[in-house]
Design a protein around this motif. Structure first.
Motif, PDB file in Angstrom:
ATOM      1  N   ALA A   1       0.834  -1.202   0.000  1.00 17.48           N
ATOM      2  CA  ALA A   1       0.000   0.000   0.000  1.00 17.48           C
ATOM      3  C   ALA A   1       0.868   1.251   0.000  1.00 17.48           C
ATOM      4  O   ALA A   1       0.606   2.211  -0.741  1.00 17.48           O
ATOM      5  CB  ALA A   1      -0.930  -0.004   1.216  1.00 17.48           C
ATOM      6  N   ALA A   2       1.929   1.248   0.815  1.00 17.47           N
ATOM      7  CA  ALA A   2       2.825   2.401   0.860  1.00 17.47           C
ATOM      8  C   ALA A   2       3.559   2.564  -0.469  1.00 17.47           C
ATOM      9  O   ALA A   2       3.768   3.682  -0.945  1.00 17.47           O
ATOM     10  CB  ALA A   2       3.814   2.234   2.005  1.00 17.47           C
ATOM     11  N   ARG A   3       3.928   1.442  -1.078  1.00 17.64           N
ATOM     12  CA  ARG A   3       4.607   1.511  -2.377  1.00 17.64           C
ATOM     13  C   ARG A   3       3.679   2.079  -3.444  1.00 17.64           C
ATOM     14  O   ARG A   3       4.085   2.912  -4.261  1.00 17.64           O
ATOM     15  CB  ARG A   3       5.092   0.115  -2.776  1.00 17.64           C
ATOM     16  N   LYS A   4       2.425   1.626  -3.450  1.00 16.59           N
ATOM     17  CA  LYS A   4       1.453   2.161  -4.408  1.00 16.59           C
ATOM     18  C   LYS A   4       1.240   3.656  -4.192  1.00 16.59           C
ATOM     19  O   LYS A   4       1.057   4.419  -5.139  1.00 16.59           O
ATOM     20  CB  LYS A   4       0.126   1.419  -4.271  1.00 16.59           C
ATOM     21  N   MET A   5       1.247   4.069  -2.928  1.00 14.84           N
ATOM     22  CA  MET A   5       1.052   5.473  -2.591  1.00 14.84           C
ATOM     23  C   MET A   5       2.130   6.351  -3.239  1.00 14.84           C
ATOM     24  O   MET A   5       1.871   7.479  -3.650  1.00 14.84           O
ATOM     25  CB  MET A   5       1.090   5.626  -1.069  1.00 14.84           C
ATOM     26  N   MET A   6       3.349   5.828  -3.345  1.00 15.17           N
ATOM     27  CA  MET A   6       4.472   6.627  -3.839  1.00 15.17           C
ATOM     28  C   MET A   6       4.773   6.404  -5.311  1.00 15.17           C
ATOM     29  O   MET A   6       5.691   7.018  -5.846  1.00 15.17           O
ATOM     30  CB  MET A   6       5.723   6.307  -3.020  1.00 15.17           C
ATOM     31  N   GLU A   7       3.992   5.554  -6.004  1.00 16.15           N
ATOM     32  CA  GLU A   7       4.298   5.183  -7.377  1.00 16.15           C
ATOM     33  C   GLU A   7       4.414   6.378  -8.318  1.00 16.15           C
ATOM     34  O   GLU A   7       5.274   6.417  -9.183  1.00 16.15           O
ATOM     35  CB  GLU A   7       3.244   4.209  -7.923  1.00 16.15           C
ATOM     36  N   ARG A   8       3.534   7.339  -8.150  1.00 15.78           N
ATOM     37  CA  ARG A   8       3.520   8.485  -9.066  1.00 15.78           C
ATOM     38  C   ARG A   8       4.141   9.730  -8.445  1.00 15.78           C
ATOM     39  O   ARG A   8       4.000  10.829  -8.973  1.00 15.78           O
ATOM     40  CB  ARG A   8       2.083   8.772  -9.511  1.00 15.78           C
ATOM     41  N   GLU A   9       4.800   9.551  -7.325  1.00 15.42           N
ATOM     42  CA  GLU A   9       5.460  10.664  -6.663  1.00 15.42           C
ATOM     43  C   GLU A   9       6.912  10.769  -7.121  1.00 15.42           C
ATOM     44  O   GLU A   9       7.497   9.800  -7.613  1.00 15.42           O
ATOM     45  CB  GLU A   9       5.433  10.477  -5.141  1.00 15.42           C
ATOM     46  N   ASN A  10       7.504  11.944  -6.951  1.00 11.38           N
ATOM     47  CA  ASN A  10       8.951  12.061  -7.077  1.00 11.38           C
ATOM     48  C   ASN A  10       9.438  13.019  -6.004  1.00 11.38           C
ATOM     49  O   ASN A  10       8.670  13.833  -5.494  1.00 11.38           O
ATOM     50  CB  ASN A  10       9.375  12.508  -8.486  1.00 11.38           C
ATOM     51  N   VAL A  11      10.681  12.889  -5.644  1.00 11.24           N
ATOM     52  CA  VAL A  11      11.235  13.719  -4.573  1.00 11.24           C
ATOM     53  C   VAL A  11      12.454  14.482  -5.076  1.00 11.24           C
ATOM     54  O   VAL A  11      13.450  14.623  -4.371  1.00 11.24           O
ATOM     55  CB  VAL A  11      11.586  12.867  -3.335  1.00 11.24           C
ATOM     56  N   LEU A  12      12.370  14.987  -6.288  1.00 13.95           N
ATOM     57  CA  LEU A  12      13.493  15.706  -6.872  1.00 13.95           C
ATOM     58  C   LEU A  12      13.497  17.177  -6.479  1.00 13.95           C
ATOM     59  O   LEU A  12      13.723  18.073  -7.297  1.00 13.95           O
ATOM     60  CB  LEU A  12      13.487  15.530  -8.393  1.00 13.95           C
ATOM     61  N   LYS A  13      13.221  17.415  -5.216  1.00 18.80           N
ATOM     62  CA  LYS A  13      13.380  18.724  -4.578  1.00 18.80           C
ATOM     63  C   LYS A  13      13.745  18.456  -3.129  1.00 18.80           C
ATOM     64  O   LYS A  13      13.113  17.633  -2.467  1.00 18.80           O
ATOM     65  CB  LYS A  13      12.084  19.549  -4.645  1.00 18.80           C
TER      66      LYS A  13
END
Length: 214
Positions: free
Chosen positions: A63-75
């Protein structure tokens, strides 16, 4: 481009792991008291409801992995907004305590922080405070440039009207990888230590904390 992609993947995975490990720790010790912000984290319902025969707790990692699938942290600000909620106020990511350790690290460099470890060690407390503020700005500027260059390479290099930029200095790629590696390795150690403190602060017994990892 690969180095920046790995940077993004690392922080997404690290956040996924601490969220899932917190829920798993709570399931093992129901008396844990989680902070209010944690209850505002949203998960995809499908990932929670799907059966996981091998390990029931695996649903939380999925569930946590799915939550971050479309996220990025390039800031860097995005990294701070995700992780600092879990950390003690005086041990926040990219905060003074961490920067003090990083600048004094034998692997630190003037390119990343604007000062050498020897020059930093020679400063008085007021001078170190000013140097840390400058180091933070220098690091943010450095990574903003790295992220933008990666964006330009990926999105512009295949367009006929856009000419790829030259690498005008020898060792450019090596130095980017070196700086990415330094920050990721330093954050990995810091996140691991602070996540342990977070669980202990929530009332999680040490034996369960030792099982959590991150």
């Amino acid at each position: 481009m690969f180095a920046v992609g790995a940077f993004d993947a690392y922080f997404c995975d690290a956040y996924t792991d601490i969220v899932a490990a917190t829920i798993i720790s709570k399931s093992r010790h129901g008396a844990m008291s989680l902070p209010d912000f944690f209850y505002d984290i949203r998960f995809p319902v499908r990932a929670i409801l799907e059966p996981y025969a091998a390990n029931a707790n695996w649903r939380w990692r999925m569930a946590a992995r799915k939550m971050m699938e479309r996220e990025n942290v390039l800031k860097l600000d995005r990294i701070k907004s995700l992780f600092n909620k879990f950390f003690r106020d005086d041990h926040r990511i990219f905060g003074d305590a961490l920067l003090d350790d990083w600048i004094a690290n034998p692997l630190s460099n003037k390119r990343l922080f604007g000062i050498t470890r020897a020059n930093y060690a020679a400063l008085n407390p007021a001078g170190k405070g000013a140097a840390r503020r400058n180091a933070k700005a220098r690091m943010e500027e450095r990574f903003a440039s790295i992220f933008q260059r990666r964006h330009d390479c990926i999105h512009n290099c295949d367009r006929p009207k856009v000419s790829p930029q030259e690498l005008v200095k020898g060792g450019t790629v090596f130095r980017v990888i070196e700086d990415v590696e330094f920050v990721v390795n330093g954050c990995d150690e810091h996140i691991n230590a602070e996540f342990r403190q977070f669980l202990l602060g929530c009332g999680c017994p040490p034996a369960i904390v030792n099982q959590a990892g991150y």
